[in-house]
Scaffold this active site. Structure first.
Site, short mmCIF file in Angstrom:
data_model
loop_
_atom_site.label_atom_id
_atom_site.label_comp_id
_atom_site.label_asym_id
_atom_site.label_seq_id
_atom_site.Cartn_x
_atom_site.Cartn_y
_atom_site.Cartn_z
CG ASP A 1 -10.55 -10.82 -8.59
OD1 ASP A 1 -10.28 -10.07 -9.56
OD2 ASP A 1 -10.19 -12.01 -8.57
CG HIS B 1 -9.26 4.24 -0.80
ND1 HIS B 1 -10.04 4.18 0.32
CD2 HIS B 1 -7.98 4.41 -0.35
CE1 HIS B 1 -9.30 4.30 1.40
NE2 HIS B 1 -8.04 4.43 1.03
CG ASN C 1 -1.93 -4.17 4.29
OD1 ASN C 1 -1.10 -4.78 3.64
ND2 ASN C 1 -3.23 -4.36 4.18
CE LYS D 1 -1.33 -0.89 -3.86
NZ LYS D 1 -1.55 -0.46 -2.46
#
Length: 308
Positions: A247, A231, A123, A211
């Site tokens: 998702d 991205h 973030n 991730k």
């Protein structure tokens, strides 16, 4: 002597059971979520990899990790792609040729450093996350120093990266868990484990998701994994590589099943870079402006047009 031998046998048996358990859990969680969705095909992956390499060059921010890969392309790819691969270091991540840029020898990044870097990258921008990591290492030269410090001082060191209280708590939890379980602040033992074991071990840390684990696997452990950040996820949806209902977690599972292992590293780095620079192929709107890509064009638009 017999007792020591018995303890050694018990330890080995426990290790084998843990390995089987990790593989069972991993296989259960990583079943292909979209078995009827045939894309991306290996040919599509190769074509987009080559198109983005020709368009951007290889992103310099990932060049150090690329050199650590045991292989990059198969024999089948070499003839058609070697000219792109060999010239990739001549451009920066905006596709601009870099003249006479001297390469500096960089110290190999530890697995723990890589994990903390990935946590700090969440973030925020790459510039801010790098600054936060450098600030942290400057304020606390060792991870033992970070663990011994008060939370507020760790937060202050990484504040420029955003979400300082959350990230500081996550980092300190990793360190305290490691010290409790291993007796030292090091993750180099992961290099000797299977992918399933690595995923099981890293996932035990609070705040560490798929991730982050995938990034550590790909960048720091040289495993053939394919992280799906915002991205990559947006582009995968835009070009029809995942169904509209997918998702990010299911996209991660699907793309890891479909993309040939020898293409994963380059393709992931290039899709990530293209997603940062291009706002055309994903047609994303909002307050955050992205840079226009070179020549006001996008090499992926023809793949998006197929879906129209």
């Amino acid at each position: 002597m017999q007792n020591r031998h018995k303890r050694k046998q018990q330890h080995e048996l426990k290790r084998q059971n843990n390995k089987k358990s990790a593989e069972t859990i991993s296989n259960t969680k990583e079943e292909e979520p979209f078995p009827s969705h045939a894309r991306p095909t290996p040919d599509e992956c190769r074509a987009i990899r080559d198109s983005l390499l020709a368009f951007h060059g290889f992103p310099q921010e990932f060049a150090r990790y690329r050199k650590q890969r045991p292989y990059l392309i198969t024999l089948q790819d070499k003839e058609e792609s070697s000219h792109l691969i060999n010239n990739c270091d001549e451009k920066n991540d905006n596709g601009v040729k870099v003249e006479d840029e001297e390469e500096e020898e960089e110290e190999e990044e530890s697995v723990l450093d890589g994990l903390v870097k990935t946590v700090l990258s969440q973030n925020t921008t790459e510039v801010n996350s790098q600054r936060a990591f450098l600030n942290l290492k400057s304020a606390f030269p060792t991870w033992e120093n970070v663990l011994a410090a008060e939370s507020k001082f760790v937060e202050n060191a990484i504040r420029c990266g955003g979400l300082a209280p959350t990230k500081a708590a996550c980092i300190r939890n990793i360190l305290s868990s490691l010290m409790e379980k291993k007796g030292r602040l090091c993750l180099e033992h992961l290099r000797d484990l299977s992918v399933a074991e690595i995923k099981a071990e890293l996932s035990h840390f609070k705040g560490i998701g798929p991730k982050t684990v995938a990034c550590v696997l790909m960048f720091n452990l040289q495993k053939d994994d394919f992280p799906v950040d915002t991205h990559v996820f947006e582009i995968a949806k835009a070009i029809g590589w995942v169904p509209p209902v997918a998702d990010r977690n299911k996209s991660y599972l699907h793309l890891n099943h479909c993309i040939p292992k020898e293409l994963k590293f380059d393709l992931n780095c290039l899709l990530y870079t293209h997603g940062k620079l291009c706002r055309k192929c994903t047609k994303k709107s909002g307050s955050q402006q992205r840079k226009e890509t070179l020549h006001d064009s996008c090499p992926l638009l023809k793949y998006c047009d197929k879906l129209s």
